[in-house]
Motif scaffolding. Structure first.
Motif, mmCIF file in Angstrom:
data_model
loop_
_atom_site.group_PDB
_atom_site.id
_atom_site.type_symbol
_atom_site.label_atom_id
_atom_site.label_comp_id
_atom_site.label_asym_id
_atom_site.label_seq_id
_atom_site.Cartn_x
_atom_site.Cartn_y
_atom_site.Cartn_z
ATOM 1 N N LEU A 56 1.740 -0.963 -0.408
ATOM 2 C CA LEU A 56 0.132 -0.293 0.080
ATOM 3 C C LEU A 56 0.976 1.214 0.130
ATOM 4 C CD1 LEU A 56 -1.788 -1.878 1.430
ATOM 5 C CD2 LEU A 56 -3.027 -0.509 1.904
ATOM 6 N N THR A 61 1.107 8.558 -4.819
ATOM 7 C CA THR A 61 0.220 8.864 -6.123
ATOM 8 C C THR A 61 -0.357 7.748 -7.137
ATOM 9 O OG1 THR A 61 0.491 11.088 -7.654
ATOM 10 C CG2 THR A 61 -0.159 11.194 -5.319
ATOM 11 N N ALA A 62 -2.006 7.398 -6.787
ATOM 12 C CA ALA A 62 -2.128 6.763 -8.037
ATOM 13 C C ALA A 62 -1.585 6.723 -9.446
ATOM 14 C CB ALA A 62 -3.832 6.973 -7.952
ATOM 15 N N VAL A 94 -2.667 -0.858 -10.610
ATOM 16 C CA VAL A 94 -2.977 -0.049 -9.993
ATOM 17 C C VAL A 94 -4.428 -0.274 -9.740
ATOM 18 C CG1 VAL A 94 -3.357 2.782 -8.029
ATOM 19 C CG2 VAL A 94 -1.414 1.962 -10.681
ATOM 20 N N HIS A 95 -4.592 -0.760 -7.875
ATOM 21 C CA HIS A 95 -5.479 -1.483 -6.813
ATOM 22 C C HIS A 95 -6.275 -0.771 -5.435
ATOM 23 C CE1 HIS A 95 -4.539 -4.088 -9.418
ATOM 24 N NE2 HIS A 95 -3.502 -5.097 -9.011
ATOM 25 N N LEU A 96 -7.122 -0.160 -5.099
ATOM 26 C CA LEU A 96 -7.671 0.015 -4.817
ATOM 27 C C LEU A 96 -7.722 -0.832 -2.938
ATOM 28 C CD1 LEU A 96 -7.944 3.257 -2.978
ATOM 29 C CD2 LEU A 96 -9.965 2.676 -3.974
ATOM 30 N N CYS A 98 -8.199 -0.516 1.283
ATOM 31 C CA CYS A 98 -8.421 0.758 2.530
ATOM 32 C C CYS A 98 -7.883 2.334 1.877
ATOM 33 C CB CYS A 98 -7.334 0.218 3.363
ATOM 34 S SG CYS A 98 -7.290 -1.881 4.182
ATOM 35 N N GLY A 99 -8.959 2.336 1.171
ATOM 36 C CA GLY A 99 -8.234 4.088 0.414
ATOM 37 C C GLY A 99 -7.067 4.417 0.374
ATOM 38 N N LYS A 100 -5.781 3.510 0.117
ATOM 39 C CA LYS A 100 -4.933 3.613 -0.488
ATOM 40 C C LYS A 100 -4.412 2.976 -1.429
ATOM 41 C CE LYS A 100 -3.594 5.744 3.403
ATOM 42 N NZ LYS A 100 -2.233 5.550 4.293
ATOM 43 N N PRO A 101 -4.297 3.607 -2.788
ATOM 44 C CA PRO A 101 -3.809 3.074 -4.026
ATOM 45 C C PRO A 101 -2.492 1.424 -3.426
ATOM 46 C CG PRO A 101 -1.869 4.587 -3.967
ATOM 47 C CD PRO A 101 -3.339 4.821 -2.778
#
Length: 320
Positions: A56, A61-62, A94-96, A98-101
């Motif tokens: 994570l 950033t994404a 890139v995946h999401l 817990c609100g993180k990339p």
């Protein structure tokens, strides 16, 4: 690596299932490093277990991540042994979570060699040169985010935490590096995608053979010479004193040069670039130590190590 974000197993299980990577069997946080949240994960599919690394991203950033992950994918496709990022059905790396990339890569075989011999250093030099050549046609570009502009921004932030002698060295070396960077010789150096953090703990060996390079999340476009200097400042240094080890350094440089011959300008600028590599990690370790983020598992690195390396590089220049 560290754990800043606690990942519930159910959330991780859903991500692995969505990517078709099997059923999550075990998830365990990785201690060490400083930038991202990392877990080892084990999945099972059709009776076979597979090991993964789940990351994570806490600062990247994404929008920045495709450079790193696509670079790893590119290198893997060109025969460089690096972790291979796993895509979803749409091809996204890139995946999401817990609100993180987040990203999932396969776990490399082997272990890090923390007391390298000349043979280990030669293997690293050869692979680094192969990696540089393999990335020549990588189409994405992104600057090294921890290069000179970041040093200029960060030195004033860490100065209040150091003594007068350290502050004087930081200021003088930063001025020197700005001078070198502005020279025509430096701006003409060969450049491309670089790892920029290829320390002993970011390379795997198994039965004496190099099995992989990992942790590409400081990668960026920079001079290949800077990447080489970062390697030399870790693989070919006495950890207790920061002193140069000529035998290991010669093995690494010669192996690199056999794959990608160094230009005359690179040889001339190697002493300055070795100083640049030491300065970069001294600054970042000061920053991480004195301005830390909260993490459930975190071991900040000792900044004084790279202060010693820098002083040795200034006092005892090394010829290529």
């Amino acid at each position: 690596m560290a754990v800043y974000t606690e990942v519930p197993e159910d959330d991780a299980r859903s991500l692995f299932a969505r990517l078709g990577l099997g059923d999550l069997v075990e998830l365990r946080g990785i201690q060490g490093g400083i930038e991202n949240t990392n877990y080892f994960a084990t999945t099972e599919q059709d009776g076979q277990r597979t090991e993964w690394v789940l990351t994570l991203f806490e600062r990247l950033t994404a929008q920045q991540l495709p450079f790193y992950l696509r670079l790893m994918k590119h290198l893997a496709q060109h025969g460089i042994p690096v972790p291979d990022p796993q895509a979803d059905a749409a091809g996204d790396l890139v995946h999401l979570l817990c609100g993180k990339p987040a990203a999932i890569v396969d776990r490399l075989a082997g272990r890090s060699e923390l007391q390298p011999t000349a043979a280990h250093c030669a293997a690293v030099g050869e692979m680094l040169a192969r990696m540089h050549l393999a990335a020549r046609d990588f189409p994405l570009t992104q600057p090294n985010l921890r290069a000179l502009p970041w040093w200029n921004e960060t030195v004033p932030v860490v100065l209040p935490f150091v003594d007068e002698a350290q502050a004087a060295l930081l200021r003088s070396e930063l001025a020197y590096q700005n001078h070198i960077a502005a020279s025509s010789a430096a701006t003409a150096l060969p450049r491309g995608a670089v790892h920029a953090d290829l320390f002993r703990d970011n390379v795997m060996f198994q039965e004496g053979a190099l099995t992989g390079l990992f942790d590409f999340y400081f990668a960026g476009v920079d001079t290949w010479l800077f990447d080489l200097a970062v390697c030399l400042n870790d693989w070919c240094i006495d950890l207790a004193t920061g002193a140069h080890d000529d035998v290991r350094a010669r093995a690494l440089l010669d192996a690199y040069d056999r794959v990608r011959p160094l230009q005359a300008a690179e040889r001339r600028l190697l002493p300055a670039m070795l100083r640049a590599g030491a300065l970069r990690f001294w600054i970042s370790r000061l920053w991480d130590l004195h301005l830390p983020r909260e993490a459930s598992l975190l071991q900040p690195h000792d900044p004084s190590h790279f202060e010693r390396v820098l002083r040795h590089r200034v006092e005892h220049p090394v010829a290529a």
